[in-house]
Design an enzyme around this catalytic site. Structure first.
Site, PDB file in Angstrom:
ATOM      1  N   SER A  84       0.987  -1.359  -0.066  1.00  0.00           N
ATOM      2  CA  SER A  84      -0.164  -0.025  -0.007  1.00  0.00           C
ATOM      3  C   SER A  84       0.708   1.362   0.045  1.00  0.00           C
ATOM      4  O   SER A  84       1.465   1.455  -1.124  1.00  0.00           O
ATOM      5  CB  SER A  84      -0.878  -0.035   1.209  1.00  0.00           C
ATOM      6  OG  SER A  84      -1.883   1.112   1.122  1.00  0.00           O
TER       7      SER A  84
ATOM      8  N   ASP B 239      -7.278   1.096  -2.197  1.00  0.00           N
ATOM      9  CA  ASP B 239      -8.368   1.045  -1.405  1.00  0.00           C
ATOM     10  C   ASP B 239      -8.797   2.011  -0.723  1.00  0.00           C
ATOM     11  O   ASP B 239      -9.799   2.241  -0.002  1.00  0.00           O
ATOM     12  CB  ASP B 239      -8.293  -0.246  -0.300  1.00  0.00           C
ATOM     13  CG  ASP B 239      -6.982  -0.026   0.571  1.00  0.00           C
ATOM     14  OD1 ASP B 239      -6.121   1.097   0.456  1.00  0.00           O
ATOM     15  OD2 ASP B 239      -6.836  -0.938   1.444  1.00  0.00           O
TER      16      ASP B 239
ATOM     17  N   ASP C 247      -3.844   5.779  -2.955  1.00  0.00           N
ATOM     18  CA  ASP C 247      -2.750   5.258  -2.422  1.00  0.00           C
ATOM     19  C   ASP C 247      -2.172   4.169  -3.501  1.00  0.00           C
ATOM     20  O   ASP C 247      -3.056   3.991  -4.436  1.00  0.00           O
ATOM     21  CB  ASP C 247      -3.021   4.787  -0.892  1.00  0.00           C
ATOM     22  CG  ASP C 247      -3.864   3.422  -0.803  1.00  0.00           C
ATOM     23  OD1 ASP C 247      -4.529   3.249  -1.588  1.00  0.00           O
ATOM     24  OD2 ASP C 247      -4.087   3.156   0.353  1.00  0.00           O
TER      25      ASP C 247
ATOM     26  N   ASP D 168      -2.408   0.812  -3.468  1.00  0.00           N
ATOM     27  CA  ASP D 168      -3.478  -0.426  -3.899  1.00  0.00           C
ATOM     28  C   ASP D 168      -4.800  -0.002  -3.833  1.00  0.00           C
ATOM     29  O   ASP D 168      -5.797  -0.644  -4.208  1.00  0.00           O
ATOM     30  CB  ASP D 168      -3.315  -1.628  -2.754  1.00  0.00           C
ATOM     31  CG  ASP D 168      -3.553  -1.148  -1.509  1.00  0.00           C
ATOM     32  OD1 ASP D 168      -3.529   0.117  -1.134  1.00  0.00           O
ATOM     33  OD2 ASP D 168      -4.069  -2.087  -0.861  1.00  0.00           O
TER      34      ASP D 168
END
Length: 495
Positions: free
Chosen positions: A131, A280, A276, A278
């Site tokens: 992340s 999510d 960010d 990834d």
């Protein structure tokens, strides 16, 4: 795309007991070559699959209706970091050696794994990602069937113990690997959250941070254009690049917001959007380039969902609550508070049937997305809301900010005392004022016109502070200064 595939990683033939220090409260994260490498990833993958399959066979033998519909497969994807593909191949090999059939989704964001786990009715899913962590880190996010989270007290410790012991089941027929990189079903599902016919002309700046978001953004923009949506998009740091030439994609860091803010102003955009690594988490900037604190976004979405779905439950975390609770009360919703952290939020949402849940950390959860968090759904809902209301983002949130100003989350490194000691001491400091106390997540003390929450980080050696007031910016500033000075005397240094 659907093809058979092979994995290149070759594990050791013997497994001696080891210690693995990369397991955290909700996931696995470690420094490359120190606490996480391909051999450790293989062990984790094999342990994960073995435990899921043991549960599957145990429960399916008892004819559970939930498990009976599941296919004995596990899905896996990875972000754009240079180390992610190699770690993914090691995890895949571990799962195959445990007898699991594996679906490789290719390069993905975490929410794509959440979607695929439920879409393919898989036993579980893994996203290889660090992340927003530094470039020399990586990790694994794990879910079980129905995209349910796995936490330390719900399987993660068991996986760690087996991975460390190396006492894997033997004489297992290896599983089969399939590559399924088509994102169509995921994209189509995400698009169901908005009505494209309601969209009005908007200019957007979208900063993918050179992470995994770019390809998904392209597909969603294509869908919007095909539907006739009058959307103009300026793409920033768009191409996935695991070397992160523009810095680690983490908009929580103020310096990382500048590029998006400047692009909004230069292009006179209606909205800035940043992800960010990834994706999510999604972060919003108004038409003036101002970063909008996540707690106000929670209030904005709570209001939007309650307008669509009257009397529904909304879940929120206890760090900053005044505005969210006021919005829910004003719009006749059901306020349900939950401890911070995705595994807690998701379970409370399932228990309450909540239509939406939000954290100030920019995680937003949706009942119709398997109770999981999605960064892509957030920005789509936001452009729909701007269109429906004919308001700017600043007009939507300025009232929230004025009525319930807050400090934003402030992080402190601990140099002398530990977090429990500091939390106990600050409770004693304010005890004579007889505040309302909650220990749901750290310590929350509510004094009526202002409150604060102080909690230890679940993932980093930090203590986190949030302070808010009821419409009194001067009181807020005074209390921020007072508590910061007190923490400094305890050896808590701003991070």
């Amino acid at each position: 795309m659907s093809t058979s595939a092979t994995t290149s990683y070759q594990p050791a033939t013997e497994f001696n007991p080891i210690t693995i220090n990369s397991f955290k409260a909700y996931d696995i994260r470690g420094e490359l070559g120190v606490t996480l490498d391909e051999d450790i990833a293989y062990r984790i993958g094999r342990a994960f699959a073995q435990i899921l399959y043991q549960r599957y066979h145990t429960v399916s033998d008892s004819q559970s209706s939930d498990m009976a519909t599941l296919q004995p497969a596990i899905v896996i994807g990875s972000d754009i970091r240079h180390s992610s593909e190699q770690l993914k191949q090691a995890v895949i090999k571990g799962m195959l050696d445990a007898g699991a059939d594996v679906i490789d989704l290719g390069m993905t964001g975490t929410e794509e794994v959440y979607f695929a786990t439920s879409h393919y009715q898989a036993l579980g899913g893994i996203e290889v990602t660090a992340s927003h962590n530094p470039i020399n880190y990586n990790g694994l996010k794990l879910v079980k069937d129905q995209s349910k989270p796995i936490s330390a007290d719900d399987g993660l410790a068991e996986i760690q113990a087996l991975a460390e012991s190396g006492e894997f089941a033997t004489n297992i027929s290896p599983g089969k690997l399939q590559l399924l990189t088509d994102k169509s079903a995921y994209i189509n599902h995400v698009m169901t959250f908005i009505d494209t016919d309601k969209l009005k002309p908007l200019k957007l700046v979208i900063n993918s941070g050179n992470g995994s978001a770019g390809p998904v953004v392209d597909l969603l923009i294509d869908k919007l254009i095909q539907a006739g949506a009058p959307i103009e998009v300026i793409k920033l740091h768009h191409e996935p690049d695991g070397s992160f030439p523009n810095g680690i994609p983490n908009p929580m860091i103020e310096a990382n917001r500048v590029a998006t803010q400047q692009a909004v102003l230069t292009n006179k955009a209606d909205l800035g959007i940043a992800f960010d690594g990834d994706f999510d988490r999604c972060f919003l900037f108004d038409e003036h380039g101002k970063f909008i604190d996540g707690s106000y976004v929670v209030g904005m979405l709570a209001q939007a969902f309650l307008n669509k779905y009257p009397n529904e439950a909304i879940v929120y975390d206890p760090r900053v609550i005044y505005n969210t609770e006021a919005v829910i009360e004003q719009h006749n919703g059901k306020a349900v508070i939950s401890k911070s952290g995705h595994s807690f939020i998701k379970q409370v949402m399932r228990d309450s049937g909540a239509v939406y849940g939000g954290e100030m950390s920019a995680h937003h959860y949706f009942r119709d997305f398997f109770y999981c968090d999605s960064g892509m759904i957030l920005w789509l809902l936001t452009i729909e809301l701007l269109s429906i209301t004919s308001k700017t983002l600043s007009e939507l949130v300025t009232g929230y900010i004025q009525e319930y100003p807050s400090s934003g989350e402030q992080n402190f490194h601990l140099t002398t005392l530990d977090a429990p000691t500091i939390i106990q001491a600050i409770e004693e400091k304010f005890s004579t004022q007889q505040p309302t106390k909650s220990t749901l997540d750290g310590l929350s003390l509510n004094f009526g016109e202002w409150r604060f929450n102080l909690r230890a980080s679940n993932t980093e050696p930090l203590i986190r502070l949030n302070i808010e007031s009821r419409g009194d910016a001067a009181l807020l500033a005074t209390k921020i200064q007072e508590i910061q000075q007190w923490l400094a005397l305890q050896g808590a240094v701003p991070a």
